[in-house]
Scaffold this motif. Structure first.
Motif, short mmCIF file in Angstrom:
data_model
loop_
_atom_site.label_atom_id
_atom_site.label_comp_id
_atom_site.label_asym_id
_atom_site.label_seq_id
_atom_site.Cartn_x
_atom_site.Cartn_y
_atom_site.Cartn_z
N SER A 1 0.82 -1.21 0.00
CA SER A 1 0.00 0.00 0.00
C SER A 1 0.85 1.26 0.00
O SER A 1 1.71 1.41 -0.85
CB SER A 1 -1.02 0.00 1.13
N HIS A 2 0.67 2.12 0.96
CA HIS A 2 1.24 3.45 0.78
C HIS A 2 2.71 3.54 1.20
O HIS A 2 3.14 2.85 2.08
CB HIS A 2 0.34 4.48 1.46
N GLN A 3 3.43 4.34 0.50
CA GLN A 3 4.85 4.45 0.83
C GLN A 3 5.36 5.88 0.71
O GLN A 3 6.53 6.13 0.79
CB GLN A 3 5.68 3.51 -0.04
N HIS A 4 4.45 6.83 0.48
CA HIS A 4 4.95 8.21 0.45
C HIS A 4 3.87 9.21 0.84
O HIS A 4 2.68 8.91 0.83
CB HIS A 4 5.54 8.56 -0.92
N HIS A 5 4.33 10.38 1.19
CA HIS A 5 3.44 11.50 1.48
C HIS A 5 3.67 12.59 0.45
O HIS A 5 4.61 12.52 -0.32
CB HIS A 5 3.71 12.03 2.89
N HIS A 6 2.82 13.60 0.49
CA HIS A 6 2.89 14.62 -0.55
C HIS A 6 3.16 16.01 0.01
O HIS A 6 2.68 16.37 1.06
CB HIS A 6 1.59 14.63 -1.35
N GLU B 1 9.91 9.22 3.16
CA GLU B 1 9.98 8.83 4.57
C GLU B 1 8.59 8.76 5.19
O GLU B 1 7.73 9.57 4.88
CB GLU B 1 10.80 9.84 5.39
N ASP B 2 8.39 7.78 6.04
CA ASP B 2 7.13 7.68 6.74
C ASP B 2 7.42 7.46 8.22
O ASP B 2 7.90 6.42 8.61
CB ASP B 2 6.29 6.53 6.18
N LEU B 3 7.16 8.46 8.99
CA LEU B 3 7.49 8.36 10.42
C LEU B 3 6.23 8.24 11.25
O LEU B 3 6.21 8.57 12.42
CB LEU B 3 8.28 9.60 10.85
N LEU B 4 5.18 7.74 10.64
CA LEU B 4 3.89 7.78 11.32
C LEU B 4 3.48 6.46 11.97
O LEU B 4 2.41 6.38 12.55
CB LEU B 4 2.81 8.23 10.35
N GLU B 5 4.31 5.44 11.87
CA GLU B 5 3.95 4.16 12.49
C GLU B 5 3.69 4.33 13.98
O GLU B 5 2.74 3.77 14.52
CB GLU B 5 5.04 3.11 12.27
N ASP C 1 -4.48 2.58 6.80
CA ASP C 1 -3.83 3.53 5.89
C ASP C 1 -4.00 4.94 6.44
O ASP C 1 -4.81 5.17 7.33
CB ASP C 1 -4.45 3.44 4.50
N HIS C 2 -3.23 5.86 5.91
CA HIS C 2 -3.43 7.26 6.23
C HIS C 2 -2.96 8.11 5.07
O HIS C 2 -2.21 7.64 4.21
CB HIS C 2 -2.69 7.65 7.52
N GLN C 3 -3.43 9.33 5.01
CA GLN C 3 -2.98 10.26 3.99
C GLN C 3 -2.52 11.52 4.67
O GLN C 3 -3.14 11.96 5.64
CB GLN C 3 -4.12 10.61 3.02
#
Ligand SMILES: [Zn+2]
Ligand SMILES: [Zn+2]
Ligand SMILES: [Zn+2]
Length: 160
Positions: free
Chosen positions: A90-95, A109-113, A129-131
């Motif tokens: 699923s998701h692997q990036h932010h915008h 980078e995803d530091l939201l775990e 998931d999250h956006q």
């Protein structure tokens, strides 16, 4: 290419026909990775390739590809429905969205775990998931406005 095989399998599973149109719509997204396309933009790109698929078919196909997990919908708050290729896991990036030029950048980078875990503990939700969108001024626009400023100053100096 493996993804087209996967597409054919998914269509078969749903008893849907394997059409060249469905593959063509997916191919546009694969050829434009990193971009976030609306169905209308897909239509335009296809017509540049002399592939004349009706807008209605494209809208339906984009929706179907999303349902089947090939695309994900991204919302940048501009009232447009945009889509991008969904990679496995699923998701692997932010915008990052520039409020001056509207260009969209991606941050891997995803530091939201940690935050997800905390929210799960607090709310009992199972988060899948999250956006997240960041709004600001991109380096290009910053450089452009600095350039403008220094030109203005230079003109003011020459007037004095
Ligand atoms: Zn910008
Ligand atoms: Zn993206
Ligand atoms: Zn994330």
């Amino acid at each position: 290419m493996k993804i087209y095989e996967k597409l054919r399998n998914e269509l078969k599973k749903r008893h849907l026909r394997i059409t060249s149109q469905r593959e063509a719509v997916l191919s546009i997204f694969l050829e434009n990775q990193g971009e976030h396309l609306t169905a209308d933009e897909v239509y335009e790109k296809l017509s540049h390739k002399n592939s004349h698929i009706s807008k209605a078919t494209i809208y339906r196909t984009v929706d179907l590809l999303k349902e089947m997990g090939f695309l994900s919908k991204v919302n940048f708050g501009d009232g447009m429905e945009r889509y991008e290729v969904k990679e496995p896991n699923s998701h692997q990036h932010h915008h990052l969205i520039c409020t001056k030029c509207g260009r969209i950048y991606e941050i891997k980078e995803d530091l939201l775990e940690e935050l997800e875990k905390l929210i799960e503990e607090k709310t009992g939700f199972k988060i899948v998931d999250h956006q997240l969108n960041f709004y600001g001024i991109c380096p290009r626009c910053q450089a452009l406005s600095e350039e403008k400023e220094s030109k203005k100053k230079a003109i003011q100096h020459s007037i004095k």
